[in-house]
Design a protein around this motif. Structure first.
Motif, PDB file in Angstrom:
ATOM      1  N   GLU A   1       0.832  -1.215   0.000  1.00  0.00           N
ATOM      2  CA  GLU A   1       0.000   0.000   0.000  1.00  0.00           C
ATOM      3  C   GLU A   1       0.862   1.259   0.000  1.00  0.00           C
ATOM      4  N   VAL A   2       1.914   1.240   0.817  1.00  0.00           N
ATOM      5  CA  VAL A   2       2.788   2.406   0.927  1.00  0.00           C
ATOM      6  C   VAL A   2       3.539   2.631  -0.385  1.00  0.00           C
ATOM      7  N   MET A   3       3.965   1.566  -1.034  1.00  0.00           N
ATOM      8  CA  MET A   3       4.665   1.694  -2.313  1.00  0.00           C
ATOM      9  C   MET A   3       3.737   2.295  -3.373  1.00  0.00           C
ATOM     10  N   LYS A   4       2.470   1.898  -3.360  1.00  0.00           N
ATOM     11  CA  LYS A   4       1.518   2.464  -4.311  1.00  0.00           C
ATOM     12  C   LYS A   4       1.314   3.952  -4.054  1.00  0.00           C
ATOM     13  N   GLU A   5       1.253   4.338  -2.770  1.00  0.00           N
ATOM     14  CA  GLU A   5       1.127   5.751  -2.414  1.00  0.00           C
ATOM     15  C   GLU A   5       2.328   6.537  -2.934  1.00  0.00           C
ATOM     16  N   MET A   6       3.524   5.955  -2.774  1.00  0.00           N
ATOM     17  CA  MET A   6       4.736   6.638  -3.221  1.00  0.00           C
ATOM     18  C   MET A   6       4.708   6.846  -4.737  1.00  0.00           C
ATOM     19  N   LYS A   7       4.289   5.819  -5.463  1.00  0.00           N
ATOM     20  CA  LYS A   7       4.258   5.908  -6.921  1.00  0.00           C
ATOM     21  C   LYS A   7       3.239   6.934  -7.408  1.00  0.00           C
ATOM     22  N   LYS A   8       2.163   7.119  -6.640  1.00  0.00           N
ATOM     23  CA  LYS A   8       1.153   8.123  -6.996  1.00  0.00           C
ATOM     24  C   LYS A   8       1.570   9.525  -6.555  1.00  0.00           C
ATOM     25  N   GLY A   9       2.612   9.616  -5.711  1.00  0.00           N
ATOM     26  CA  GLY A   9       3.086  10.909  -5.238  1.00  0.00           C
ATOM     27  C   GLY A   9       2.327  11.416  -4.035  1.00  0.00           C
ATOM     28  N   LYS A  10       1.722  10.516  -3.271  1.00  0.00           N
ATOM     29  CA  LYS A  10       0.922  10.914  -2.120  1.00  0.00           C
ATOM     30  C   LYS A  10       1.529  10.485  -0.789  1.00  0.00           C
ATOM     31  N   LEU A  11       2.779  10.043  -0.800  1.00  0.00           N
ATOM     32  CA  LEU A  11       3.431   9.599   0.432  1.00  0.00           C
ATOM     33  C   LEU A  11       4.380  10.688   0.911  1.00  0.00           C
TER      34      LEU A  11
ATOM     35  N   LYS B   1       7.841  15.085   0.321  1.00  0.00           N
ATOM     36  CA  LYS B   1       7.401  13.977  -0.521  1.00  0.00           C
ATOM     37  C   LYS B   1       8.481  12.898  -0.565  1.00  0.00           C
ATOM     38  N   VAL B   2       8.078  11.634  -0.419  1.00  0.00           N
ATOM     39  CA  VAL B   2       9.004  10.501  -0.452  1.00  0.00           C
ATOM     40  C   VAL B   2       9.171  10.052  -1.890  1.00  0.00           C
ATOM     41  N   THR B   3      10.441   9.981  -2.354  1.00  0.00           N
ATOM     42  CA  THR B   3      10.717   9.541  -3.717  1.00  0.00           C
ATOM     43  C   THR B   3      11.613   8.309  -3.752  1.00  0.00           C
ATOM     44  N   ASP B   4      12.202   7.945  -2.621  1.00  0.00           N
ATOM     45  CA  ASP B   4      13.116   6.807  -2.551  1.00  0.00           C
ATOM     46  C   ASP B   4      12.352   5.549  -2.146  1.00  0.00           C
ATOM     47  N   PRO B   5      12.399   4.493  -2.959  1.00  0.00           N
ATOM     48  CA  PRO B   5      11.691   3.254  -2.619  1.00  0.00           C
ATOM     49  C   PRO B   5      12.131   2.640  -1.288  1.00  0.00           C
ATOM     50  N   LYS B   6      13.412   2.747  -0.958  1.00  0.00           N
ATOM     51  CA  LYS B   6      13.895   2.195   0.310  1.00  0.00           C
ATOM     52  C   LYS B   6      13.260   2.917   1.496  1.00  0.00           C
TER      53      LYS B   6
ATOM     54  N   ILE C   1       9.660   1.709   1.858  1.00  0.00           N
ATOM     55  CA  ILE C   1       9.600   0.394   2.502  1.00  0.00           C
ATOM     56  C   ILE C   1       9.792   0.544   4.009  1.00  0.00           C
ATOM     57  N   ALA C   2      10.727   1.393   4.406  1.00  0.00           N
ATOM     58  CA  ALA C   2      10.970   1.618   5.834  1.00  0.00           C
ATOM     59  C   ALA C   2       9.734   2.201   6.511  1.00  0.00           C
ATOM     60  N   ILE C   3       9.047   3.105   5.828  1.00  0.00           N
ATOM     61  CA  ILE C   3       7.816   3.679   6.384  1.00  0.00           C
ATOM     62  C   ILE C   3       6.750   2.601   6.525  1.00  0.00           C
ATOM     63  N   GLY C   4       6.620   1.752   5.505  1.00  0.00           N
ATOM     64  CA  GLY C   4       5.641   0.665   5.552  1.00  0.00           C
ATOM     65  C   GLY C   4       5.909  -0.307   6.678  1.00  0.00           C
ATOM     66  N   LEU C   5       7.175  -0.662   6.879  1.00  0.00           N
ATOM     67  CA  LEU C   5       7.530  -1.578   7.962  1.00  0.00           C
ATOM     68  C   LEU C   5       7.277  -0.939   9.328  1.00  0.00           C
ATOM     69  N   ALA C   6       7.565   0.352   9.443  1.00  0.00           N
ATOM     70  CA  ALA C   6       7.333   1.053  10.709  1.00  0.00           C
ATOM     71  C   ALA C   6       5.841   1.097  11.036  1.00  0.00           C
ATOM     72  N   GLU C   7       5.014   1.360  10.017  1.00  0.00           N
ATOM     73  CA  GLU C   7       3.565   1.394  10.235  1.00  0.00           C
ATOM     74  C   GLU C   7       3.032   0.013  10.608  1.00  0.00           C
ATOM     75  N   ALA C   8       3.541  -1.023   9.943  1.00  0.00           N
ATOM     76  CA  ALA C   8       3.110  -2.387  10.260  1.00  0.00           C
ATOM     77  C   ALA C   8       3.540  -2.767  11.672  1.00  0.00           C
ATOM     78  N   ARG C   9       4.746  -2.354  12.049  1.00  0.00           N
ATOM     79  CA  ARG C   9       5.249  -2.640  13.398  1.00  0.00           C
ATOM     80  C   ARG C   9       4.364  -1.966  14.441  1.00  0.00           C
TER      81      ARG C   9
END
Length: 68
Positions: free
Chosen positions: A14-24, A32-37, A40-48
């Motif tokens: 979900e977070v990767m899709k947000e990044m690709k749409k420019g909404k992360l 704005k987040v433009t780095d895929p790494k 991923i770190a944001i997604g893992l932090a949210e899941a944690r």
């Protein structure tokens, strides 16, 4: 290889899709987040935070300085 729970995988997806749409955006700076790494770190932090199965964060070992 590290195994993630399905909930964690979905959150990162979900977070990767947000990044690709420019909404992360980052937290405090609200940039704005433009780095895929970083995405991923944001997604893992949210899941944690939601209590999903996520491995512990890697810590850097501090080198002991030799005193003379």
């Amino acid at each position: 290889m590290v195994k993630y729970s399905k909930g964690t995988q979905q959150k990162v997806e979900e977070v990767m899709k947000e990044m690709k749409k420019g909404k992360l955006y980052t937290g405090k700076g609200h940039k704005k987040v433009t780095d895929p790494k970083q995405a991923i770190a944001i997604g893992l932090a949210e899941a944690r935070a939601e209590g999903e199965k996520v491995p512990k964060k890697k810590r850097q070992k501090k080198e002991k300085k030799m005193s003379k």
